[in-house]
Design a protein around this motif. Structure first.
Motif, PDB file in Angstrom:
ATOM      1  N   ARG A 155       0.833  -1.067   0.000  1.00 18.25           N
ATOM      2  CA  ARG A 155      -0.160   0.064  -0.085  1.00 18.25           C
ATOM      3  C   ARG A 155       0.905   1.420   0.019  1.00 18.25           C
ATOM      4  N   ASP A 156       0.143   2.365  -0.176  1.00 16.68           N
ATOM      5  CA  ASP A 156       0.762   3.741  -0.453  1.00 16.68           C
ATOM      6  C   ASP A 156       1.504   4.000   0.676  1.00 16.68           C
ATOM      7  N   ASP A 157       0.810   3.700   1.936  1.00 21.94           N
ATOM      8  CA  ASP A 157       1.491   4.210   3.426  1.00 21.94           C
ATOM      9  C   ASP A 157       2.202   3.354   3.922  1.00 21.94           C
ATOM     10  N   VAL A 158       2.858   2.334   3.255  1.00 26.19           N
ATOM     11  CA  VAL A 158       3.597   1.323   3.862  1.00 26.19           C
ATOM     12  C   VAL A 158       4.972   1.331   3.357  1.00 26.19           C
ATOM     13  N   SER A 163      20.240   1.200   4.137  1.00 25.44           N
ATOM     14  CA  SER A 163      20.457   0.690   2.960  1.00 25.44           C
ATOM     15  C   SER A 163      19.582   1.311   1.737  1.00 25.44           C
ATOM     16  N   ASN A 164      18.407   1.568   2.170  1.00 24.50           N
ATOM     17  CA  ASN A 164      17.273   1.815   1.263  1.00 24.50           C
ATOM     18  C   ASN A 164      17.031   3.164   0.982  1.00 24.50           C
ATOM     19  N   PRO A 165      17.110   3.680  -0.115  1.00 26.47           N
ATOM     20  CA  PRO A 165      17.011   5.152  -0.595  1.00 26.47           C
ATOM     21  C   PRO A 165      15.467   5.690  -0.196  1.00 26.47           C
ATOM     22  N   SER A 166      14.494   4.505  -0.397  1.00 25.06           N
ATOM     23  CA  SER A 166      13.146   4.847  -0.430  1.00 25.06           C
ATOM     24  C   SER A 166      12.789   5.460   1.043  1.00 25.06           C
ATOM     25  N   VAL A 167      13.214   4.526   1.964  1.00 24.67           N
ATOM     26  CA  VAL A 167      12.897   4.923   3.508  1.00 24.67           C
ATOM     27  C   VAL A 167      13.876   5.970   3.982  1.00 24.67           C
ATOM     28  N   MET A 168      14.970   6.067   3.360  1.00 23.66           N
ATOM     29  CA  MET A 168      15.968   7.277   3.792  1.00 23.66           C
ATOM     30  C   MET A 168      15.422   8.697   3.371  1.00 23.66           C
ATOM     31  N   LEU A 169      15.231   8.651   2.018  1.00 25.31           N
ATOM     32  CA  LEU A 169      14.512   9.819   1.390  1.00 25.31           C
ATOM     33  C   LEU A 169      13.055  10.130   1.962  1.00 25.31           C
ATOM     34  N   GLY A 170      12.354   9.008   2.273  1.00 26.35           N
ATOM     35  CA  GLY A 170      11.175   9.159   2.747  1.00 26.35           C
ATOM     36  C   GLY A 170      11.032   9.881   4.050  1.00 26.35           C
ATOM     37  N   ALA A 171      12.414   9.488   5.060  1.00 20.47           N
ATOM     38  CA  ALA A 171      12.418  10.318   6.178  1.00 20.47           C
ATOM     39  C   ALA A 171      12.731  11.645   6.208  1.00 20.47           C
ATOM     40  N   GLU A 215       4.458   8.266  -3.840  1.00 22.83           N
ATOM     41  CA  GLU A 215       4.662   9.063  -5.192  1.00 22.83           C
ATOM     42  C   GLU A 215       5.701  10.111  -4.984  1.00 22.83           C
ATOM     43  N   GLU A 216       5.604  10.798  -3.896  1.00 20.07           N
ATOM     44  CA  GLU A 216       6.670  11.986  -3.471  1.00 20.07           C
ATOM     45  C   GLU A 216       8.069  11.226  -3.477  1.00 20.07           C
ATOM     46  N   VAL A 254      13.761   9.757  -5.346  1.00 22.69           N
ATOM     47  CA  VAL A 254      14.658   8.682  -5.412  1.00 22.69           C
ATOM     48  C   VAL A 254      15.119   8.920  -6.904  1.00 22.69           C
ATOM     49  N   GLN A 255      14.183   9.148  -7.972  1.00 23.74           N
ATOM     50  CA  GLN A 255      14.585   9.079  -9.224  1.00 23.74           C
ATOM     51  C   GLN A 255      15.230  10.050  -9.611  1.00 23.74           C
ATOM     52  N   SER A 256      15.226  11.349  -8.969  1.00 23.13           N
ATOM     53  CA  SER A 256      16.103  12.592  -9.336  1.00 23.13           C
ATOM     54  C   SER A 256      17.168  12.503  -8.450  1.00 23.13           C
TER      55      SER A 256
END
Length: 880
Positions: free
Chosen positions: A255-258, A425-433, A578-579, A584-586
């Protein structure tokens, strides 16, 4: 002697499209055996390794057949040899390993052998990443300040490691400050799905020891104890039971919030419940394709915490894409295999969660956290309880923080750390923070100044993409400045908290909390004063630091007030997937990885200035409190001592379930009143220079005193009292565990340990076996063992015994005040793996136990008094 490989008929050439060849490889399909197609991918890696190393000496054709027939042989506890391609160490394990190798060279000399045989035969990478502490936090210069303090404390052990890198061939030491072993060496840089040797022979990469993260990349690796790693370095095959494989099917999409952290905590709980100790877990299914390589690595790295040998993700198109991203120079169909047992998870069912307050697999859905916290306050002392009286649960401890009035309640957060291999090690959660931090700052939220916040990423790549995204400044604004590149809070290197906060906690008996994005939260590990420790995703660490407490319902209660006085809720700062994906992409580019790798060759200025001797034998300094010649080979002869009797032994400690290696051999701070502290003070070490148990692992005298020194130890002999003490049975005196053990040793009396289920869970910590051996413990009788720790005990000559199903100390009426005689045969030839023996007590109670020597090789280790003694005698007697 070794013979020609019997499988050379299937040795094929891998040709390049434009001519020439990549190398040669053993082609499994060329065996024309239909059983191979049904094998799990991870078992095929064992098969390929066995075929490649088949010399009819260390690895035989019959071993290959056992693996091919895995479907029939794996339920039968069949033994196979495994030859690793590589050994990877961090410094907390690496220092004692190099100490042992240096000591083994001395022993070889004394016994008339060639000391140069004590030399790694496979590549060994040792990454110094467990020495940095969070002394300085919330500061722009924290990285440099902490590194300078790290070198001040550890200069002696760093010099020893640098000596080792010169004295031993095939050993690369990566200096401090460059990254965490799991991420930097295992996943970003060193792990390749196929590798080749100097002869141009290609093989599937199989590497092990402390690198389970790389299982997410399709590279087989698992943790073992340092003593097993030493044997592997010296060319000894690793003897293992051919494992069962749990097939874990992933379906759907998150899900989106997970976050990936929510997923891994859910998987950890499921696998612990299923029971996967000693097994491989292989993930498959359509949902696997929805997980990034970083997400897979996050799951794989938690394998010690769910108890599996490894959690393996086979190579697919995403693996190949990741190899391109990280600078390596492309689709593999998912074929459903045969597994020993099956689990299934629909990814859309995963919900936001954290785990705690004392174990990684005690998952709590975020929406249930407030109720669960209050239940923990009520519950009796245990994994989910603190036994705080109702009338004290609303207590407020008022104190002054640098002149500012402050207060603490039960559950208030005093440490918030984005740390550890699992998540950094995980860019998604690091950039999410970072996105969450940005939103919080823009809304005017702040973190209370007495909460110690820190950010310790796994490598410089994280810094590069946080800076490129422009988001690091928002983390800094909340106090999450980068403090260093290493394993900090998760290993217990959280550093001191402010004295005023510490006093408020201690004087008022407050249950203070830590929230960290790590993978371990065992009692006494994170910090001595945080009794509640929760694992959470990096964005949740930010959220809890802003809320300032774990006693909160994020759905209904605000996490703070913004600059206009308006209440701000969790949903107001939570980033959408999405944010995060856009950032991450950029922000994440291949050049970042390449630039970070190049720093290895440049080293570290402080490291480069270290001057070390060039001798192949180490000159031990008897006054050193860091490096000390261990006594393992004292009075050793070429004749194996044989099995040791255990007669009329006293029970040193009587434990319940889930005693971890942190309980046995803590890694964190050295308590001021401990036997280890007394030893250091007597040797002129100031308290401020105690460092940690993790940093003192090169000195057996410190580590023996630190065995069972965890301040949260629960020993049934103390009848409810918590702490590192026990009862000396003959006198009834309450003593430190070390002092009691020495009292028994002086009197020539054997000791044993009684324990419950999952004894030795957690890290693959060799000192959790070395320490008990040095205390004189001859056997551990438990309901069940964590596989790595059980093998470590055998490697140090300690007998692991399992109660029969349905039995334990309580059901048998054992109090620990009895004396125990283990009726093990006198000759090793009369002992069989898994046989039953009778344990008799002086109270006329006898019971049957299973001897957990799982392989014939383990019996050989036991017969020689330990794995290192076996290796030395084998090398001296070898004509190779």
């Amino acid at each position: 002697m070794a013979a020609q490989n019997a499988f050379n008929t299937i040795l094929k050439t891998l040709e390049k499209p434009d001519g020439g060849e990549f190398g040669k490889y053993y082609c499994l399909p060329a065996l024309n055996d239909p059983r191979i197609d049904k094998l799990p991918y991870c078992i095929k890696i064992l098969l390929e390794s066995a075929i490649r190393n088949c010399d009819e000496f260390q690895v035989k054709s019959k071993d290959v057949e056992k693996i091919i027939d895995w479907e029939n042989t794996s339920p039968k506890q069949v033994e196979i040899p495994f030859m690793p391609a590589r050994v990877l160490l961090q410094d907390a394990t690496g220092v004692p390993a190099v100490v042992d190798l240096a000591c083994m060279r001395d022993a070889m000399n004394k016994l008339g052998g060639d000391s140069n045989k004590i030399n790694p035969l496979v590549p060994v990478d040792l990454v110094i990443d467990h020495s940095v502490q969070v002394d300085v936090a919330g500061s722009e210069d924290a990285v440099q300040a902490n590194m300078e303090l790290e070198f001040q404390r550890n200069k002696e052990r760093f010099a020893f490691l640098k000596w080792g890198s010169n004295a031993f061939d095939n050993m690369l030491v990566v200096p401090p400050g460059l990254g965490i072993v799991h991420q930097f060496q295992g996943r970003e840089k060193e792990s390749h799905t196929v590798t080749d040797d100097e002869l141009g022979l290609a093989w599937t990469q199989n590497t092990y020891l402390h690198t389970t993260m790389i299982d997410g990349l399709g590279v087989a690796g698992w943790g073992v104890g340092g003593i097993e790693a030493e044997a592997a370095m010296l060319g000894q095959p690793m003897s293992m039971v051919l494992p069962g494989v749990v097939g874990f099917k992933l379906l759907g999409k998150l899900r989106d919030d997970v976050t990936a952290t929510d997923l891994v905590l859910t998987v950890t709980q499921m696998l612990r419940k299923h029971g996967v100790v000693g097994k491989f877990v292989e993930f498959y299914g359509e949902g696997m394709g929805e997980l990034s390589l970083a997400d897979r690595a996050t799951i794989a790295n938690m394998s010690p915490d769910y108890g599996a040998t490894m959690g393996f993700f086979p190579v697919d198109h995403l693996t190949l894409q990741y190899l391109q991203l990280t600078g390596r120079s492309d689709e593999t169909p998912q074929i459903e295999k045969v597994y020993s047992s099956y689990l299934e998870l629909k990814l859309e069912d995963v919900e936001p969660c954290i785990s705690g307050p004392k174990r990684p697999h005690d998952r709590v859905p975020l929406q249930e956290m407030k109720a669960d916290w209050h239940a923990c306050l009520d519950n009796r002392v245990g994994f989910k309880g603190f036994a705080i009286p109702k009338e004290s649960q609303n207590k407020v401890a008022k104190f002054s923080f640098h002149g500012t009035p402050a207060e603490l309640r039960h559950g208030d957060v005093v440490i918030a750390a984005i740390t550890s291999c699992t998540n950094t090690s995980n860019p998604s959660v690091m950039l999410g923070a970072a996105v969450a931090a940005k939103k919080a700052c823009e809304l005017g939220l702040e973190v209370k100044p007495w909460i110690k916040t820190s950010l310790a990423p796994g490598s410089g790549v994280v810094t590069r993409y946080l800076q490129k995204s422009g988001l690091q400044k928002y983390l800094n604004q909340l106090g999450f400045h980068i403090v260093g590149y290493g394993c900090t809070t998760c290993i217990g290197n959280s550093g001191d908290i402010d004295e005023s906060v510490a006093s408020a906690i201690s004087e008022n008996d407050m249950v203070a909390a830590a929230v960290l994005s790590g993978n371990r939260n065992f009692e006494g590990r994170v910090h001595p004063l945080t009794r509640a420790n929760y694992l959470a995703s990096p964005p949740l660490v930010v959220a809890y630091s802003l809320a300032g407490t774990v006693d909160i319902d994020f759905e209904k209660e605000p996490i703070g007030k913004g600059k206009d006085g308006k209440e701000i809720f969790f949903r107001d700062i939570w980033p959408s997937s999405e944010e995060v994906a856009n950032v991450v992409q950029s922000s994440l580019l291949p050049d970042m990885f390449k630039a970070t790798y190049q720093a290895i060759t440049k080293g570290n200025p402080m490291w480069n200035e270290l001057s070390v001797p060039s001798s192949n034998l180490y000159a031990w300094d008897s006054t050193s409190t860091y490096n000390h010649e261990p006594p393992y080979f004292k009075d050793m002869t070429m004749s194996p001592p044989g099995p040791h009797r255990v007669k009329d032994a006293y029970c040193l400690l009587n434990f319940g379930d889930s005693i971890t290696t942190d309980h046995v051999s803590p890694a964190g701070s050295i308590h001021k009143d401990s036997p280890a502290a007394k030893f250091l003070l007597e040797h002129g070490v100031d308290r401020r220079d105690f460092n940690s148990y993790g940093s003192r692992r090169g000195n057996d005298e410190v580590m023996a005193r630190g065995t069972f020194a965890n301040i949260r130890l629960v020993n049934k002999l103390l009848e409810g009292e918590v702490g590192p003490k026990t009862i000396h049975i003959p006198t009834g005196e309450k003593l430190s565990v070390y002092d009691a053990a020495m009292r028994y040793n002086t009197a020539g009396q054997d000791t044993i340990i009684l324990a419950g289920a999952e004894y030795g869970s957690g890290s693959s910590r060799d000192w959790a076996a070395k320490g008990p051996m040095m205390l004189g413990i001859k056997a551990v009788i438990a309901k069940s063992f964590e596989q790595i720790h059980r093998s470590n005990l055998v490697g140090m000559g300690i007998i692991p015994l399992c109660f029969k199903p349905g039995d334990d100390a309580d059901t048998l009426g054992l109090t620990g005040h009895e004396r125990y005689t283990i009726n093990l045969p006198n000759s090793v030839s009369e002992i069989r793996p898994g046989q039953d023996v009778t344990v008799a007590t002086d109270t006329s109670k006898s019971f049957s136990c299973t001897v957990r020597f799982d392989t014939e090789v383990e019996l050989a280790y036991f017969n020689h008094g330990g794995i290192l003694q076996y290796v030395i005698r084998n090398l001296i007697g070898s004509k190779q």
